[in-house]
Design a protein around this motif. Sequence first.
Motif, short mmCIF file in Angstrom:
data_model
loop_
_atom_site.label_atom_id
_atom_site.label_comp_id
_atom_site.label_asym_id
_atom_site.label_seq_id
_atom_site.Cartn_x
_atom_site.Cartn_y
_atom_site.Cartn_z
N GLY A 19 -32.60 10.50 -12.14
CA GLY A 19 -31.72 11.26 -13.02
C GLY A 19 -30.38 11.55 -12.37
O GLY A 19 -29.74 12.56 -12.66
N GLY A 20 -29.93 10.64 -11.54
CA GLY A 20 -28.73 10.88 -10.74
C GLY A 20 -27.42 10.81 -11.50
O GLY A 20 -26.38 11.15 -10.94
N LEU A 49 -24.85 14.55 -1.18
CA LEU A 49 -25.66 13.74 -0.25
C LEU A 49 -24.80 12.71 0.46
O LEU A 49 -24.93 12.50 1.67
CB LEU A 49 -26.79 13.05 -1.01
N ARG A 50 -23.92 12.06 -0.29
CA ARG A 50 -23.02 11.07 0.32
C ARG A 50 -22.11 11.74 1.35
O ARG A 50 -21.89 11.20 2.45
CB ARG A 50 -22.18 10.39 -0.76
N GLU A 51 -21.58 12.91 1.01
CA GLU A 51 -20.71 13.62 1.94
C GLU A 51 -21.44 14.00 3.22
O GLU A 51 -20.84 14.05 4.30
CB GLU A 51 -20.15 14.88 1.26
N ALA A 52 -22.75 14.25 3.10
CA ALA A 52 -23.56 14.59 4.26
C ALA A 52 -23.94 13.37 5.09
O ALA A 52 -24.59 13.51 6.12
CB ALA A 52 -24.82 15.34 3.83
N GLY A 53 -23.58 12.18 4.63
CA GLY A 53 -23.83 10.98 5.40
C GLY A 53 -25.04 10.17 4.97
O GLY A 53 -25.35 9.15 5.59
N HIS A 54 -25.73 10.60 3.92
CA HIS A 54 -26.92 9.87 3.47
C HIS A 54 -26.53 8.67 2.61
O HIS A 54 -25.49 8.67 1.94
CB HIS A 54 -27.82 10.79 2.65
N GLU A 55 -27.36 7.64 2.62
CA GLU A 55 -27.28 6.57 1.64
C GLU A 55 -28.08 7.00 0.42
O GLU A 55 -29.15 7.61 0.56
CB GLU A 55 -27.84 5.27 2.21
N VAL A 56 -27.58 6.71 -0.77
CA VAL A 56 -28.22 7.21 -1.98
C VAL A 56 -28.39 6.09 -2.99
O VAL A 56 -27.47 5.31 -3.24
CB VAL A 56 -27.39 8.34 -2.63
N THR A 57 -29.59 6.01 -3.56
CA THR A 57 -29.89 5.11 -4.67
C THR A 57 -30.19 5.95 -5.89
O THR A 57 -31.01 6.87 -5.83
CB THR A 57 -31.10 4.22 -4.34
N ILE A 58 -29.52 5.66 -6.99
CA ILE A 58 -29.73 6.38 -8.25
C ILE A 58 -30.60 5.54 -9.18
O ILE A 58 -30.40 4.34 -9.31
CB ILE A 58 -28.39 6.68 -8.95
N ILE A 59 -31.57 6.21 -9.83
CA ILE A 59 -32.21 5.60 -11.00
C ILE A 59 -31.98 6.53 -12.19
O ILE A 59 -32.04 7.75 -12.07
CB ILE A 59 -33.71 5.31 -10.81
N ASP A 60 -31.67 5.93 -13.33
CA ASP A 60 -31.40 6.70 -14.54
C ASP A 60 -31.54 5.77 -15.73
O ASP A 60 -31.19 4.58 -15.63
CB ASP A 60 -29.99 7.31 -14.50
#
Length: 338
Positions: free
Chosen positions: A8-9, A21-32
Amino acid sequence: MARILLTGGAGYIGSHTYLALREAGHEVTIIDDFSNSDPEVIARLARIAGGDVDLHVGSILDRAFLAHVFAERRIDGVVHFAARKAVGESVALPLDYFETNIWGLTLLMQEMRAAGVWRIVFSSTATVYGDPETFPIPETAPLSHASPYAFTKLTCERILEQAAAADPWVTGVLRYFNPVGAHPSGLIGEDPRGIPGNLMPYIAKVALGELPRLTVHGADYDTPDGTCWRDYIHVMDLARAHVLSMGQLLEGKSHVLNVGTGRPVSVLEMHRAYSDVVGRELPHAIGPRRPGDVPRLYADPARARAELGFEAQYDLEEMCRTSWAWVQAQAAGWRFNC
């Protein structure tokens, strides 16, 4: 840091959490599946973050789709937003809420287990406290439900609890109070379909001239100005809480936490604050009480402060200012719902 799957990103809270999350340095995958959001959100996230968004389009009710995502990506943890969220709609469509919210979490956790992913931050709600008697509300307050929506969230909390007794789950349950405001860029925010059920989006539509006035439902409650007290938290503060929660999960620490400011705001205080930001007195009228409203509902955020180091940073003026900047930007151009 870690690769986080965000279900639900593209939604209101999910999109802001993506950026945090991106600003904190994480890689992020969205499903929606864009059933309650718009694909344009993804383009705007890419613009703000300065890079392509890793997106998979599909439903959490599609187990084959979920299996494909976990096979395609090495996932370290999941932040789970994908759910139906309207109290009134849940009363009319309880089975739909049971399917999406309860069965959706179950399918997601089954595929997480199959992939060996044991960390999940779950989007819960303060409505699991029912009609509380203790204020501010601690996490130890009695739990109950007054709607199918609240029932689904409370059931999902129990699912997480029971699953953790059998497998090595590390879980973060965040009980939200009232998310408001928008990203400082003005590119993403909340624009609910139809007549809003929440106070700030309703006031925003009055400010735009889309609704004639704000009706204050009751001014004879046992509060300083007679109107209901609620705990409003800026969506960017809420997004940051998810980053901190995932950080604790990555260290193996589970938790159940309120996410609020602990500072109640009345309906009339919110109306005045928004009017001040807009620069004119927005029309309002006092009406009768609304069935189901409780006089006070605000968090004790002490545990989130102690366990996450979380403290809300945005004040009421900033909540109103970012909301007004967002709705003005959408009124001036293309609008979408999220």
